[in-house]
Design an enzyme around this catalytic site. Structure first.
Site, PDB file in Angstrom:
ATOM      1  N   ILE B 150      54.202  73.198  97.678  1.00 33.13           N
ATOM      2  CA  ILE B 150      52.972  73.303  98.458  1.00 33.13           C
ATOM      3  C   ILE B 150      52.558  71.923  98.940  1.00 33.13           C
ATOM      4  O   ILE B 150      52.436  70.991  98.134  1.00 33.13           O
ATOM      5  CB  ILE B 150      51.871  73.961  97.622  1.00 33.13           C
ATOM      6  CG1 ILE B 150      52.236  75.435  97.428  1.00 33.13           C
ATOM      7  CG2 ILE B 150      50.510  73.837  98.284  1.00 33.13           C
ATOM      8  CD1 ILE B 150      51.626  76.073  96.266  1.00 33.13           C
ATOM      9  N   CYS B 151      52.381  71.803 100.250  1.00 34.63           N
ATOM     10  CA  CYS B 151      51.956  70.541 100.886  1.00 34.63           C
ATOM     11  C   CYS B 151      52.872  69.388 100.451  1.00 34.63           C
ATOM     12  O   CYS B 151      54.080  69.478 100.615  1.00 34.63           O
ATOM     13  CB  CYS B 151      50.482  70.299 100.568  1.00 34.63           C
ATOM     14  SG  CYS B 151      49.749  68.994 101.550  1.00 34.63           S
ATOM     15  N   MET B 152      52.295  68.327  99.883  1.00 29.22           N
ATOM     16  CA  MET B 152      53.110  67.180  99.465  1.00 29.22           C
ATOM     17  C   MET B 152      54.144  67.617  98.412  1.00 29.22           C
ATOM     18  O   MET B 152      55.254  67.074  98.350  1.00 29.22           O
ATOM     19  CB  MET B 152      52.176  66.126  98.870  1.00 29.22           C
ATOM     20  CG  MET B 152      52.803  64.829  98.498  1.00 29.22           C
ATOM     21  SD  MET B 152      51.578  63.892  97.549  1.00 29.22           S
ATOM     22  CE  MET B 152      52.249  62.261  97.627  1.00 29.22           C
TER      23      MET B 152
END
Lengths: 301, 392
Positions: B150-152
């Site tokens: 998720i994301c980074m």
């Protein structure tokens, strides 16, 4: 004229007499001390060290007396006395010159400030209020850099010079940070200002067309949409990125300077400083990394 | 008599009605705010099965027979917390995955302190993540596991899958930035102007509060004004207030990001855009995207202002895998995980996609994990009358 001469002669005699008396008094005191009780026969160590201390004091007193004798002989001669009296008579003149010079300096500084204040008015274009504010920030920065900042950068002297320098630097960084924050907040508030203006124009248009909504929520929705649009336009501008970058840089510079001053203070107490701890953390980090790598190798075998 | 252009009387009467409604709302709201509220987040039962430094591995208790044999490891970003995936009952990605029969693990990165400032991306990817993945492989006796970022955390998963493809069966990236050379999102514009060296030198770690301030500034009209106007309008609604506070709890629960990790992420990714060019190096090892040969499912949000589509959609064309799929949802950065409407689309799709690719069990013996003894902890779990509840 004669009275002045008589007055001068009187003062000269008085000073010469005083010098003579003082020389005789201190000369006899020194001789008495030199011929004082004989402690050379004392056999114990305490007496010997006392003698040594007394000898050193006596020596320095005699050396001071010699200097005094030399000075008083110079001052007692008629030419020397005349020069001194001239100095005493000239004192009010010197004082008034000192005051005059100080006042001139202050006046010049005030004039410089006035000139700068005049420039603020001159560089502002009529009816362009955004420029007015931006110019004010730019001019304040210039004024600070040229007039005030220098005081914080005066070279410090003596044993505590490095500590003083660090305090001066922190005050300087704090001032810069404050100026940048003010500038940033000003830029950040512009969309609010603009959205109110656009909203008013829109409402006038709608009122003229008879299309004003009767629900108060509709007004709020209209305004928030306009505001959002203005913020988005501002945020995409290089000016905003620049102002934000400068504010962050100023904050970081101030933090670094402030921590150095705190470390100076902490150095006086048995408390580890941030630098001490960071060094320790780095060592722990590197050691842990090595241990983990070795552990991994061991399990892979 | 001519009709006036503006119905002033109507506007005034509406205003009077609004004032009356506001008065009633405030009266009711005071009762709501003063009575006990259920604002707990991350309540789905779990067990901490692995711990290393500040990092923990959560394993969620299954609620149904497993439908996907291969366990799924979810890697959240270092920014904010993984509790977002389990924000409220009935709207929880975690619960939905469990209901779909997925054996679910999730990394909790914890709260980095000053002592973690030297930890790099390499330490996260080839250190913590690799150890955790080995632990799960060994625990489940599986050669490979499924990985979702998720994301980074998704960027980390991409790096990991390129460096350790033999350990990953399927890769799912959600709102994960991999291409940083875009001006679509404000974050991308601002990050390019950031003097990251000065920042890390000054702060040690990147302060979570400073980052949060940056996120609020991305859209102040909505996040600093409109959001709270919405709260004032609904503060007499207990359920609304509870959910609103849950969200506030999550948003402002921002751990600091380890300084060296932040420095490297900004420099190598935002400034130099090395990841998508297969030029990024972790501890001297090049992250070659062509080595990502496992199936890849790539999710992103059409209205994401933090990680815009342009930052996510390139990855599928750069990897070595032939089984790739892009999924663009009509939502924002966190809408994917917290909007119940999007969740109904998002979670079932991932479950089906994983199930379809879960058949090949022959690899099991071919690539057995090393027999490493891992620390197993059973802390952080507690039972409640309504069912088992877990605490962070």
């Amino acid at each position: 004229m004669n009275e002045t001469k008589q007055e001068n002669t009187g003062t000269e005699t008085l000073l010469a007499t005083w010098l003579k008396t003082a020389t005789e008094f201190w000369g006899s005191m020194a001789r008495t001390w030199a011929n004082g009780p004989d402690i050379s026969a004392a056999s114990d160590t305490a007496a010997a060290s006392e003698k040594e201390a007394a000898g050193r004091t006596q020596e320095s007193l005699q050396s001071a007396l010699k200097t005094w004798l030399a000075l008083s002989s110079v001052m007692s001669d008629p030419e020397g006395l005349e020069a001194q009296l001239k100095g005493v008579h000239g004192l009010p003149e010197v004082l008034s010159r000192l005051v005059q010079s100080g006042w001139d300096g202050f006046f010049q500084l005030q004039q410089q400030w006035l000139q700068r204040a005049e420039r603020i008015g001159k560089t502002t274009e009529a009816y362009k209020f955004e420029n007015l504010d931006q110019n004010a920030f730019a001019l304040w920065n210039e004024l600070y850099e040229k007039e005030f900042r220098q005081f914080l950068h005066i070279p410090q002297l003596g044993l505590t010079r490095f500590y003083q320098e660090r305090v001066g630097r922190t005050v300087d960084k704090f001032n810069i940070f404050q100026a940048k924050v003010a500038e940033f907040l000003h830029i950040f508030s512009l969309p609010m200002e603009k959205s109110h203006k656009v909203m008013q124009d829109k409402l006038t248009e709608m009122a003229e067309a008879g299309e004003l909504p009767d629900d108060s929520k509709a007004y709020y929705q209209m305004w928030i949409k306009i505001l959002e649009g203005h913020f988005m336009t501002l945020f995409k501008s290089p000016e905003f990125a620049n102002a934000m970058g400068q504010t962050l840089n100023a904050l970081e510079d101030y933090k670094i300077s402030q921590e150095k001053v705190i470390e100076d203070i902490l150095g006086m107490f048995p408390v580890p400083t941030q630098t001490d701890m960071d060094e320790l953390y780095k060592e722990i980090y590197l050691l842990k990394k090595k241990v983990k790598a070795l552990e991994k190798k061991k399990f892979e075998r | 008599m001519a009709q006036p252009k503006i119905a002033v009387d109507l506007i005034l009467s509406k205003l009077a009605e609004d004032a009356e409604r506001s008065r009633e709302r405030v009266q009711k709201a005071s009762n709501v705010l003063l009575e006990p509220l259920d604002t707990e987040i991350a309540t789905t039962p779990y067990e901490v099965v692995y711990e290393e430094d500040r990092v923990k591995l959560k394993h969620y208790h299954p609620v149904t027979e497993p439908e996907v044999k291969t366990p799924l490891l979810v890697v959240y970003a270092l920014i904010n917390r993984e509790t977002m995936l389990d924000l409220q009952p009935g709207r929880s990605v975690v619960q939905n995955f469990l209901n779909k029969g997925i054996d679910l693990y999730m990394i909790d990165w914890g709260y980095p302190t000053r002592k973690d400032r030297y930890i790099t991306i390499d330490d996260h990817v080839n250190g913590y993540m690799d150890n955790i993945i080995d632990f799960i492989r060994q625990r489940c006796d599986m050669p490979k596991i499924n990985l979702m970022g998720i994301c980074m955390g998704g960027s980390f998963c991409v790096m990991y899958s390129a460096l350790h493809p033999q350990k990953i069966k399927n890769l799912v990236t959600t709102v994960s930035p991999t291409n940083f050379d875009t001006d679509q999102g404000l974050l991308h514009i601002w990050m390019k102007a950031l003097d990251v060296d000065r920042m890390v030198d000054a702060f040690g770690n990147m302060p979570g509060d400073l980052m949060n301030l940056g996120f609020l500034i991305l859209n102040p009209a909505r996040l600093m004004i409109d959001k709270y106007v919405g709260f004032l309008e609904n503060m007499d609604n207990k359920q609304f207030v509870e959910n609103f506070i849950r969200m506030e709890k999550w948003i402002f629960d921002s751990p600091d990001v380890p300084g060296e990790t932040f420095r490297q992420f900004v420099k190598d990714c935002y400034h130099k855009n090395l990841l998508i060019q297969s030029k990024l190096e972790l501890d001297g090892k090049r992250v070659d995207l062509k080595k990502i040969t496992m199936p890849l499912l790539n999710y992103y949000g059409q209205y994401d202002h933090l990680v815009p589509p342009a930052a996510c959609e390139l990855i599928t064309s750069k990897v070595g895998s032939k089984d790739t799929e892009d999924m663009c949802l009509k939502t924002g950065h966190i809408g994917i995980y917290v909007s119940s409407k999007v969740q109904n689309e998002f979670v079932p799709k991932i479950a089906v996609w994983l199930k379809e690719r879960d058949e090949d069990r022959r690899e099991r013996k071919a690539n057995k994990p090393p027999a490493k003894k891992a620390t197993v902890k059973k802390t952080g779990t507690k039972a409640s009358s309504a069912g088992k509840k877990a605490k962070k």
